[in-house]
Motif scaffolding. Structure first.
Motif, PDB file in Angstrom:
ATOM      1  N   UNK A   1       0.807  -1.224   0.000  1.00 46.53           N
ATOM      2  CA  UNK A   1       0.000   0.000   0.000  1.00 46.53           C
ATOM      3  C   UNK A   1       0.837   1.268   0.000  1.00 46.53           C
ATOM      4  N   UNK A   2       2.106   1.141   0.344  1.00 47.48           N
ATOM      5  CA  UNK A   2       2.945   2.346   0.410  1.00 47.48           C
ATOM      6  C   UNK A   2       4.412   1.955   0.288  1.00 47.48           C
ATOM      7  N   UNK A   3       5.187   2.911  -0.182  1.00 50.71           N
ATOM      8  CA  UNK A   3       6.643   2.727  -0.301  1.00 50.71           C
ATOM      9  C   UNK A   3       7.296   3.801   0.550  1.00 50.71           C
ATOM     10  N   UNK A   4       7.768   3.400   1.710  1.00 55.65           N
ATOM     11  CA  UNK A   4       8.403   4.325   2.632  1.00 55.65           C
ATOM     12  C   UNK A   4       9.872   4.507   2.273  1.00 55.65           C
ATOM     13  N   UNK A   5      10.322   5.735   2.288  1.00 52.77           N
ATOM     14  CA  UNK A   5      11.719   6.043   1.960  1.00 52.77           C
ATOM     15  C   UNK A   5      12.262   7.066   2.950  1.00 52.77           C
ATOM     16  N   UNK A   6      13.506   6.866   3.336  1.00 48.54           N
ATOM     17  CA  UNK A   6      14.168   7.769   4.272  1.00 48.54           C
ATOM     18  C   UNK A   6      15.294   8.495   3.557  1.00 48.54           C
ATOM     19  N   UNK A   7      15.208   9.822   3.527  1.00 46.90           N
ATOM     20  CA  UNK A   7      16.225  10.661   2.890  1.00 46.90           C
ATOM     21  C   UNK A   7      17.137  11.216   3.972  1.00 46.90           C
ATOM     22  N   UNK A   8      18.415  10.874   3.899  1.00 49.62           N
ATOM     23  CA  UNK A   8      19.382  11.341   4.889  1.00 49.62           C
ATOM     24  C   UNK A   8      19.887  12.721   4.477  1.00 49.62           C
ATOM     25  N   UNK A   9      19.508  13.721   5.230  1.00 50.89           N
ATOM     26  CA  UNK A   9      19.876  15.097   4.909  1.00 50.89           C
ATOM     27  C   UNK A   9      21.182  15.464   5.612  1.00 50.89           C
ATOM     28  N   UNK A  10      21.961  16.264   4.910  1.00 46.35           N
ATOM     29  CA  UNK A  10      23.216  16.726   5.479  1.00 46.35           C
ATOM     30  C   UNK A  10      23.002  17.793   6.539  1.00 46.35           C
ATOM     31  N   UNK A  11      24.075  18.142   7.218  1.00 47.65           N
ATOM     32  CA  UNK A  11      24.031  19.174   8.247  1.00 47.65           C
ATOM     33  C   UNK A  11      23.631  20.507   7.636  1.00 47.65           C
ATOM     34  N   UNK A  12      22.684  21.175   8.247  1.00 46.43           N
ATOM     35  CA  UNK A  12      22.300  22.517   7.831  1.00 46.43           C
ATOM     36  C   UNK A  12      22.912  23.506   8.817  1.00 46.43           C
ATOM     37  N   UNK A  13      23.676  24.427   8.306  1.00 43.64           N
ATOM     38  CA  UNK A  13      24.403  25.343   9.165  1.00 43.64           C
ATOM     39  C   UNK A  13      25.896  25.177   8.946  1.00 43.64           C
ATOM     40  N   UNK A  14      26.678  25.304   9.990  1.00 45.74           N
ATOM     41  CA  UNK A  14      28.128  25.199   9.855  1.00 45.74           C
ATOM     42  C   UNK A  14      28.741  24.720  11.165  1.00 45.74           C
ATOM     43  N   UNK A  15      29.954  24.241  11.074  1.00 38.16           N
ATOM     44  CA  UNK A  15      30.735  23.847  12.246  1.00 38.16           C
ATOM     45  C   UNK A  15      31.954  24.745  12.330  1.00 38.16           C
ATOM     46  N   UNK A  16      32.128  25.395  13.459  1.00 39.71           N
ATOM     47  CA  UNK A  16      33.302  26.258  13.661  1.00 39.71           C
ATOM     48  C   UNK A  16      34.330  25.446  14.440  1.00 39.71           C
ATOM     49  N   UNK A  17      35.402  25.061  13.785  1.00 37.85           N
ATOM     50  CA  UNK A  17      36.433  24.225  14.399  1.00 37.85           C
ATOM     51  C   UNK A  17      37.755  24.978  14.399  1.00 37.85           C
ATOM     52  N   UNK A  18      38.480  24.891  15.505  1.00 39.67           N
ATOM     53  CA  UNK A  18      39.783  25.555  15.633  1.00 39.67           C
ATOM     54  C   UNK A  18      40.843  24.473  15.788  1.00 39.67           C
ATOM     55  N   UNK A  19      41.766  24.425  14.842  1.00 35.17           N
ATOM     56  CA  UNK A  19      42.830  23.431  14.916  1.00 35.17           C
ATOM     57  C   UNK A  19      43.778  23.743  16.064  1.00 35.17           C
ATOM     58  N   UNK A  20      44.270  22.709  16.759  1.00 35.67           N
ATOM     59  CA  UNK A  20      45.226  22.960  17.853  1.00 35.67           C
ATOM     60  C   UNK A  20      46.645  23.239  17.367  1.00 35.67           C
ATOM     61  N   UNK A  21      46.893  23.036  16.061  1.00 31.37           N
ATOM     62  CA  UNK A  21      48.254  23.200  15.560  1.00 31.37           C
ATOM     63  C   UNK A  21      48.357  24.422  14.663  1.00 31.37           C
TER      64      UNK A  21
END
Length: 208
Positions: free
Chosen positions: A188-208
């Motif tokens: 009766x139905x075809x279920x599908x899951x769409x994996x969405x990427x991160x919305x926004x941003x990641x602020x990362x500071x390298x230690x080196x």
């Protein structure tokens, strides 16, 4: 004065390149990257020593890269060897809060294009990077780690080269497994899951 110079533009996959493919692509099964010994007389030891000698004789200029453009503020700081503070390896350009804002906007723009790629094309970027690091860029990364973080050849091999190679090979495999997880369906139905990427941003500071 601050200067900007365009960096090489990344290649965008053409939809025509993949439109004729019918099938489910599978990434190569990943295996842990073998750790090289760097024993006396080994080819990898000779290559690494030559790369260290070349890199420690240089003093490079490191720009910030924002949205594919090299940003040189002219406000310089130095990167030195931890085991020899008098030896300057590089001059790097400090950035400002305005540069951070530009980087955030650039990341949001890049996210839209990246999300439009098929997952196989995104995976191929990581797999290609892993292959380059396994071969032509291995000595460079290990030499940079030894000079910049004062690590031994063995420490650099496992902490920078092998670990990053494994990261780039195993994560496409894990993504493939994740995408395979789909909800149950019936007639009766075809279920599908769409994996969405991160919305926004990641602020990362390298230690080196």
């Amino acid at each position: 004065a601050a200067t900007e110079r365009p960096a090489p533009a990344p290649r965008t996959p053409s939809p025509a390149m993949i439109s004729g493919f019918n099938g489910n692509r599978r990434v190569p099964p990943p295996e842990n990257e073998p750790v090289r010994s760097y024993a006396p007389g080994s080819p990898e030891r000779a290559e690494l020593k030559a790369r260290i000698a070349k890199m420690q004789s240089e003093r490079i200029d490191i720009a910030a890269v924002i949205g594919g453009r090299e940003i040189r503020s002219g406000d310089l700081a130095q990167s030195v060897m931890p085991h020899n503070h008098r030896h300057v390896l590089a001059d790097w350009h400090r950035t400002t809060a305005a540069d951070v804002d530009k980087a955030i906007e650039a990341s949001r723009a890049a996210q839209k294009e990246w999300a439009a790629w098929s997952w196989e094309d995104r995976a191929s970027v990581f797999l290609k990077a892993a292959e380059l690091l396994t071969t032509t860029w291995r000595a460079t990364l290990n030499a940079a780690t030894m000079l910049g973080q004062s690590k031994t050849a063995f420490q650099a091999e496992i902490d920078s080269a092998c670990e990053l190679i494994d990261f780039w090979r195993f994560n496409p495999h894990y993504a493939q497994q994740l995408y395979d997880e789909q909800p149950t369906s019936d007639h009766t139905m075809w279920n599908q899951l769409d994996y969405r990427g991160l919305e926004g941003f990641v602020y990362a500071v390298t230690p080196f």
